[in-house]
Design a protein around this motif. Structure first.
Motif, short mmCIF file in Angstrom:
data_model
loop_
_atom_site.label_atom_id
_atom_site.label_comp_id
_atom_site.label_asym_id
_atom_site.label_seq_id
_atom_site.Cartn_x
_atom_site.Cartn_y
_atom_site.Cartn_z
N VAL A 122 0.44 -0.84 -0.43
CA VAL A 122 -0.14 0.00 0.22
C VAL A 122 0.25 1.34 -0.23
O VAL A 122 0.49 2.44 -0.40
N CYS A 123 2.00 1.18 0.38
CA CYS A 123 3.01 2.42 0.37
C CYS A 123 4.58 1.88 0.26
O CYS A 123 4.35 0.40 0.73
N ASP A 124 5.44 2.54 0.21
CA ASP A 124 6.82 2.26 -0.08
C ASP A 124 7.76 1.37 1.31
O ASP A 124 8.50 1.41 0.86
N SER A 125 7.16 2.43 2.65
CA SER A 125 7.47 2.39 3.50
C SER A 125 6.84 2.15 5.10
O SER A 125 5.80 2.67 5.48
N GLY A 126 8.21 2.03 6.21
CA GLY A 126 6.84 1.90 7.52
C GLY A 126 6.82 3.48 7.34
O GLY A 126 6.06 3.56 8.27
N GLY A 127 7.86 4.23 7.15
CA GLY A 127 7.54 5.44 7.82
C GLY A 127 5.97 6.21 6.48
O GLY A 127 5.91 7.26 7.04
N ALA A 128 6.59 5.95 5.55
CA ALA A 128 4.90 6.04 4.72
C ALA A 128 3.67 5.48 5.40
O ALA A 128 2.43 5.78 5.57
N GLY A 129 3.93 4.94 5.72
CA GLY A 129 2.72 3.99 6.75
C GLY A 129 2.02 4.99 8.01
O GLY A 129 1.31 4.73 7.88
N LYS A 130 4.04 5.32 7.97
CA LYS A 130 2.97 5.90 9.53
C LYS A 130 1.92 7.40 9.74
O LYS A 130 1.00 7.54 9.78
N ALA A 145 -1.45 8.44 10.07
CA ALA A 145 -1.14 9.65 11.54
C ALA A 145 -2.83 10.55 10.24
O ALA A 145 -3.25 11.60 11.13
N SER A 146 -2.89 10.23 8.97
CA SER A 146 -4.12 11.56 8.08
C SER A 146 -4.97 11.01 8.93
O SER A 146 -6.02 11.52 8.25
#
Length: 74
Positions: free
Chosen positions: A24-32, A36-37
């Motif tokens: 769904v996203c490229d990284s764990g940070g992008a997932g966070k 958060a959104s």
């Protein structure tokens, strides 16, 4: 809606990592950032805890993607 199944080979997976592992996203940070959104829900409820523990039997939804988490044991 795109439906994905994620086979859980341990007790739980953190929500941000699940989003990454399912592509769904490229990284764990992008997932966070997605969590958060306020755009990610777990079992029909908006989830804002980025590292929320997701267990087998849960359903995670983001936009038009639904991820059903199931146990590797069956």
């Amino acid at each position: 809606m795109t439906q994905l199944e994620f086979e859980l080979d341990r007790d739980h997976v953190e929500l941000n990592q699940l989003l990454k592992l399912c592509g769904v996203c490229d990284s764990g940070g992008a997932g966070k950032a997605l969590v958060a959104s306020g755009m990610v829900s777990v079992d029909g409820m908006i989830e804002l805890r980025k590292t929320c523990k997701i267990h087998a039997g849960s359903t995670v939804t983001f936009e038009d993607v639904e991820i059903r988490v199931r146990s590797a044991a069956g």
